[in-house]
Every structure is written in structure tokens, then in C-alpha cells.
Design a protein around this motif. Structure first.
Motif, PDB file in Angstrom:
ATOM      1  N   LEU A   4      26.707  59.739  22.146  1.00  0.00           N
ATOM      2  CA  LEU A   4      27.570  59.920  23.318  1.00  0.00           C
ATOM      3  C   LEU A   4      29.029  60.109  22.931  1.00  0.00           C
ATOM      4  CD1 LEU A   4      25.010  58.387  24.808  1.00  0.00           C
ATOM      5  CD2 LEU A   4      26.696  58.287  26.631  1.00  0.00           C
ATOM      6  N   ASN A   5      29.481  59.356  21.930  1.00  0.00           N
ATOM      7  CA  ASN A   5      30.894  59.429  21.559  1.00  0.00           C
ATOM      8  C   ASN A   5      31.223  60.795  20.951  1.00  0.00           C
ATOM      9  OD1 ASN A   5      33.434  57.678  21.198  1.00  0.00           O
ATOM     10  ND2 ASN A   5      33.207  58.632  19.188  1.00  0.00           N
ATOM     11  N   PHE A   6      30.227  61.403  20.254  1.00  0.00           N
ATOM     12  CA  PHE A   6      30.487  62.658  19.544  1.00  0.00           C
ATOM     13  C   PHE A   6      29.539  63.792  19.926  1.00  0.00           C
ATOM     14  CE2 PHE A   6      32.317  59.693  16.206  1.00  0.00           C
ATOM     15  CZ  PHE A   6      33.631  60.065  16.415  1.00  0.00           C
ATOM     16  N   TRP A  24      39.155  61.674  15.244  1.00  0.00           N
ATOM     17  CA  TRP A  24      38.681  60.448  15.916  1.00  0.00           C
ATOM     18  C   TRP A  24      37.898  59.531  14.974  1.00  0.00           C
ATOM     19  CZ3 TRP A  24      38.078  65.253  18.577  1.00  0.00           C
ATOM     20  CH2 TRP A  24      38.817  65.370  19.766  1.00  0.00           C
ATOM     21  N   SER A  25      38.473  59.183  13.832  1.00  0.00           N
ATOM     22  CA  SER A  25      37.681  58.336  12.938  1.00  0.00           C
ATOM     23  C   SER A  25      37.686  56.904  13.481  1.00  0.00           C
ATOM     24  CB  SER A  25      38.199  58.393  11.515  1.00  0.00           C
ATOM     25  OG  SER A  25      39.522  57.975  11.494  1.00  0.00           O
ATOM     26  N   THR A  26      36.542  56.283  13.395  1.00  0.00           N
ATOM     27  CA  THR A  26      36.398  55.010  14.106  1.00  0.00           C
ATOM     28  C   THR A  26      35.776  53.923  13.254  1.00  0.00           C
ATOM     29  OG1 THR A  26      35.645  54.010  16.155  1.00  0.00           O
ATOM     30  CG2 THR A  26      34.110  55.507  15.075  1.00  0.00           C
ATOM     31  N   PHE A  27      35.468  52.808  13.897  1.00  0.00           N
ATOM     32  CA  PHE A  27      34.791  51.681  13.256  1.00  0.00           C
ATOM     33  C   PHE A  27      33.293  51.813  13.517  1.00  0.00           C
ATOM     34  CE2 PHE A  27      39.051  50.278  14.336  1.00  0.00           C
ATOM     35  CZ  PHE A  27      39.479  49.733  13.127  1.00  0.00           C
ATOM     36  N   TYR A  28      32.526  51.802  12.448  1.00  0.00           N
ATOM     37  CA  TYR A  28      31.078  51.884  12.596  1.00  0.00           C
ATOM     38  C   TYR A  28      30.492  50.478  12.487  1.00  0.00           C
ATOM     39  CZ  TYR A  28      31.675  56.869  12.265  1.00  0.00           C
ATOM     40  OH  TYR A  28      32.060  58.149  12.529  1.00  0.00           O
ATOM     41  N   ILE A  83      25.629  53.320  15.849  1.00  0.00           N
ATOM     42  CA  ILE A  83      26.358  52.531  16.857  1.00  0.00           C
ATOM     43  C   ILE A  83      27.789  52.332  16.357  1.00  0.00           C
ATOM     44  CG2 ILE A  83      26.439  50.368  18.148  1.00  0.00           C
ATOM     45  CD1 ILE A  83      23.915  51.844  18.748  1.00  0.00           C
ATOM     46  N   LEU A  84      28.746  52.621  17.230  1.00  0.00           N
ATOM     47  CA  LEU A  84      30.151  52.562  16.813  1.00  0.00           C
ATOM     48  C   LEU A  84      31.025  52.070  17.955  1.00  0.00           C
ATOM     49  CD1 LEU A  84      31.005  55.238  18.498  1.00  0.00           C
ATOM     50  CD2 LEU A  84      30.358  56.445  16.442  1.00  0.00           C
ATOM     51  N   LEU A  85      32.301  51.815  17.642  1.00  0.00           N
ATOM     52  CA  LEU A  85      33.266  51.523  18.704  1.00  0.00           C
ATOM     53  C   LEU A  85      33.806  52.857  19.193  1.00  0.00           C
ATOM     54  CD1 LEU A  85      35.213  48.440  17.304  1.00  0.00           C
ATOM     55  CD2 LEU A  85      33.168  48.535  18.753  1.00  0.00           C
ATOM     56  N   ARG A  86      33.789  53.075  20.476  1.00  0.00           N
ATOM     57  CA  ARG A  86      34.174  54.391  20.989  1.00  0.00           C
ATOM     58  C   ARG A  86      35.616  54.726  20.606  1.00  0.00           C
ATOM     59  NH1 ARG A  86      34.634  53.207  27.526  1.00  0.00           N
ATOM     60  NH2 ARG A  86      36.355  51.733  27.387  1.00  0.00           N
ATOM     61  N   THR A 126      37.528  57.474  25.785  1.00  0.00           N
ATOM     62  CA  THR A 126      36.734  57.134  26.970  1.00  0.00           C
ATOM     63  C   THR A 126      35.834  58.294  27.388  1.00  0.00           C
ATOM     64  OG1 THR A 126      38.781  57.616  28.179  1.00  0.00           O
ATOM     65  CG2 THR A 126      38.152  55.299  27.962  1.00  0.00           C
ATOM     66  N   SER A 127      35.938  59.421  26.662  1.00  0.00           N
ATOM     67  CA  SER A 127      35.164  60.608  27.053  1.00  0.00           C
ATOM     68  C   SER A 127      33.642  60.414  27.107  1.00  0.00           C
ATOM     69  CB  SER A 127      35.518  61.784  26.134  1.00  0.00           C
ATOM     70  OG  SER A 127      36.911  62.003  26.151  1.00  0.00           O
ATOM     71  N   PRO A 128      33.012  59.585  26.224  1.00  0.00           N
ATOM     72  CA  PRO A 128      31.560  59.411  26.356  1.00  0.00           C
ATOM     73  C   PRO A 128      31.148  58.887  27.733  1.00  0.00           C
ATOM     74  CG  PRO A 128      32.479  57.808  24.796  1.00  0.00           C
ATOM     75  CD  PRO A 128      33.530  58.839  25.059  1.00  0.00           C
ATOM     76  N   GLY A 129      32.057  58.199  28.400  1.00  0.00           N
ATOM     77  CA  GLY A 129      31.775  57.734  29.767  1.00  0.00           C
ATOM     78  C   GLY A 129      31.504  58.889  30.714  1.00  0.00           C
ATOM     79  N   GLN A 130      32.056  60.080  30.390  1.00  0.00           N
ATOM     80  CA  GLN A 130      31.784  61.264  31.220  1.00  0.00           C
ATOM     81  C   GLN A 130      30.286  61.546  31.284  1.00  0.00           C
ATOM     82  OE1 GLN A 130      33.859  64.915  30.482  1.00  0.00           O
ATOM     83  NE2 GLN A 130      35.731  63.908  29.781  1.00  0.00           N
TER      84      GLN A 130
END
Ligand code: DAH
Length: 341
Positions: free
Chosen positions: A139-141, A156-160, A166-169, A172-176
Motif C-alpha cells: 500500500l505504501n509503495f 521516501w526511504s523508511t523504517f522497515y 511491513i513498514l512505517l508509512r 499518508t497516501s496509502p490511506g487513499q
């Protein structure tokens, strides 16, 4: 015997005058009127006296008992009043003392900005939609047109997490996608506020956690005019009636076309200052028309439906509004800072 009785009377009365509590009063009663008291014994022993003495001694003993009983009742009233007075003293409250001020909490400056944003969009018919901070890579990507090898992922590099996928978003776009999948095939008008995470060096301008407010509208006839109208109206309500708004071409994988939205700097009114880096403009949002593939991923047929989306940063809005030059103040829990809002 008569003499003893009168001694007892004197002693009893003296002792009673000194009694100042209910416990002491009870002890007094046992001693002078109880089963083993002199008076009781005297009354019992009258039968053994010579008959001529009986009436006199009997009368005297009986009188003494009545007198002691009467004195006991009187003393009880006095002691009760004393005890009440004592209790009142113990529980005394000085109503003239100044009160202890209760420390009132308040809303965090970012929360205040969020509430303002909610109410502006609520008037335009947007509801708040809650989406999780822990997201899937899908969803995030992926469903936002960012497949695993896509170069734009670098933005958008993040915490996995240790759980695969499973990651920290990062936004907020995956909410779309979540909102579309829930509401499809109905039209949608939502904003999606919340925390997002970036794996980045912490500086005055960026934290590894900050806030975003996403917006999404999907319907049968939505055009870019709607996007421009909604964001212009929003910017003027938040930053002031006379603000100018401009839309610059940009790129996001999940919108086509994509743009960045600027508002004329409220501090210098567009003349140029430190806050707007002498451009006269401050960027307030990324936006665009929802990419057909993203609509499809949400369950909508892009032949029938179009939509616009945007994402903005309330932390930056708060920094601009209050002239704060370091985002880290918001998250350092320093009451000297927070109590100012
Ligand atoms: N998700 C983007 C970011 O975090 C912001 C954004 C841009 C959101 C364009 C949108 C949009 O919905 O249409 O940088």
C-alpha cells in the motif's frame, strides 16, 4: 455510713468536673454508678443495717444516686459539645486561603493546526479518514505506482520492521487506497491526517517523524479545476483572504499530472524574506489528478471516475504560522516551548 456517702458525693462531683471526653465520662459512670460502685453497694446493704438506721441511710443513698445520675446527664451534654468543637477544629478549612491553581493542559500546536485544517475541509464536505501508521509495502509503495525497483522510492526511504513487507508509512497516501477500497463505488471526499516516518538525518527542517494531511476526492466528473478551487479556498482560509496561490508542474508516481502548490508568503506578502527564501512563495502541498492505475487499484474504473489528491505538512504550517525555525521543538516535550500555544 452517712459520712462516707457525703465523701463519695464530693469526690464524684469533683471527678466529674474534670471529665472532658466521652471515654472519661464512661469510666466515671462505671466507677460511681456501676455495679461495683459504692452507691450501689450501699443501696444493696441497707437490709443488713439496724432497722432504725435504714430509712435515713436508705434515703441518703437513694438521693445520692439520683444526684449523680442528674450530674452525669448534665456532664454528658457538656462533653458532647466539647467533642463536637474538637472535631470541628480538626476538620477546619480556612476558606480565605488562596486556592491551589490546577495546571491546565492544552492542545499541542500541531493538534491545533490539524483541528483548523479539519474544520476548513469539513465545510467543503471532506470527512476525516483514519489509516494505520504501520503499513504494508504494497500500500505504501506498490499500489501507488512505486514497484520495488522504482527510483522514486529514494524520495521516501523508511523504517522497515522485521516482518517482511511491513513498514512505517512514509506518507499518508496509502490511506487513499484504503479509503477507495472501502467506499468504492461511491464518490469520495476525505482527508487523511496522521504521522509519517522517514529514515533521514534529523535536522532543523526534518524529523524522522512528522505529520501529513492527505486529501482525496473521487467522483464521476472531477477535474483539475476542482483541485485548484479547493486548494485555493483552503489556502486563503488558513493563511488569509488575500493570499495568492500558484500551481507548479511536478512529479509524483501516483498522480498525473502532478503539481506543487505554493502560497504567497504571508510574512512578507510576496516581497521576499528569510522564510520564503526571498522567492515570495512558500510551498504548502504536493497534489495532482489521481493516476488511472491508482484509481483502478482502489477499485474504480478510470473511464467512469476521476479524482484529485493532495498532501500537505501541518508541521511546516505551524512553523510558518508561529515563526518557529526548528521542527525539533515540537517533539522535545519542553513545557517552556509548548506552554506558549
Ligand atoms: N505523498 C507525497 C509526499 O509525501 C505528497 C503528495 C503528493 C500526496 C501528491 C498526494 C499527491 O496525494 O497527490 O511527498
Amino acid at each position: 455510713m452517712l459520712e462516707q456517702l457525703s465523701d463519695i458525693r464530693e469526690r464524684a462531683m469533683a471527678a466529674l468536673a474534670a471529665v472532658d471526653s466521652l471515654t472519661a465520662l464512661d469510666a466515671w459512670r462505671t466507677e460511681y454508678l456501676g455495679k461495683k460502685s459504692f452507691v450501689t453497694a450501699a443501696l444493696k446493704s441497707i437490709g443488713q443495717l439496724p432497722p432504725e438506721d435504714r430509712p435515713v441511710v436508705g434515703k441518703a443513698a437513694h438521693e445520692l444516686r439520683l444526684a449523680l445520675e442528674a450530674a452525669l446527664e448534665e456532664a454528658r451534654q457538656r462533653v458532647l459539645a466539647l467533642e463536637q468543637e474538637r472535631a470541628a477544629q480538626a476538620e477546619r478549612v480556612d476558606v480565605t486561603l488562596p486556592g491551589r491553581p490546577a495546571t491546565l493542559g492544552r492542545l499541542h500546536p500541531i493538534t491545533q493546526i490539524l483541528y483548523e485544517i479539519y474544520s476548513i475541509f469539513a465545510e467543503m464536505g471532506f470527512q476525516v479518514y483514519d489509516a494505520p501508521e504501520v503499513e504494508t509495502d504494497e500500500l505504501n509503495f506498490q499500489l501507488l505506482n512505486l514497484p520495488p525497483d522504482h527510483p522514486a522510492r529514494d524520495m521516501w526511504s523508511t523504517f522497515y520492521t522485521t516482518r517482511d513487507g511491513i513498514l512505517l508509512r512514509t506518507h499518508t497516501s496509502p490511506g487513499q487506497i484504503r479509503a477507495m477500497r472501502q467506499f468504492c463505488p461511491e464518490p469520495i471526499r476525505v482527508i487523511l491526517p496522521g504521522r509519517v516516518y522517514r529514515y533521514e538525518a534529523v535536522t532543523a527542517r526534518s524529523e524522522s517523524m512528522f505529520h501529513q494531511v492527505e486529501g482525496l476526492a473521487v467522483g464521476p466528473r472531477i477535474t483539475m479545476a476542482d483541485l485548484k478551487g479547493v486548494l485555493t479556498d483552503f489556502a486563503r482560509r488558513l493563511y488569509g483572504e488575500h493570499r495568492q496561490v500558484r500551481f507548479r508542474c511536478s512529479y509524483f508516481p501516483f498522480t498525473e499530472p502532478s503539481m506543487e502548490v505554493d502560497v504567497s508568503c504571508a510574512l512578507c506578502d510576496g516581497a521576499g524574506c528569510r522564510v520564503c527564501k526571498h522567492t515570495g512563495w512558500v510551498e504548502i502541498a504536493g497534489a495532482g489528478m489521481v493516476h488511472p492505475q491508482v484509481l483502478r487499484n482502489g477499485g474504480y474504473d478510470p473511464e467512469q471516475f476521476t479524482g484529485f489528491a493532495f498532501g500537505m505538512g501541518p508541521d511546516r504550517i505551524a512553523m510558518l504560522r508561529y515563526g518557529i525555525d526548528d521542527i525539533r521543538y515540537f517533539y522535545s516535550d519542553d513545557l517552556r516551548f509548548l506552554a506558549q500555544f
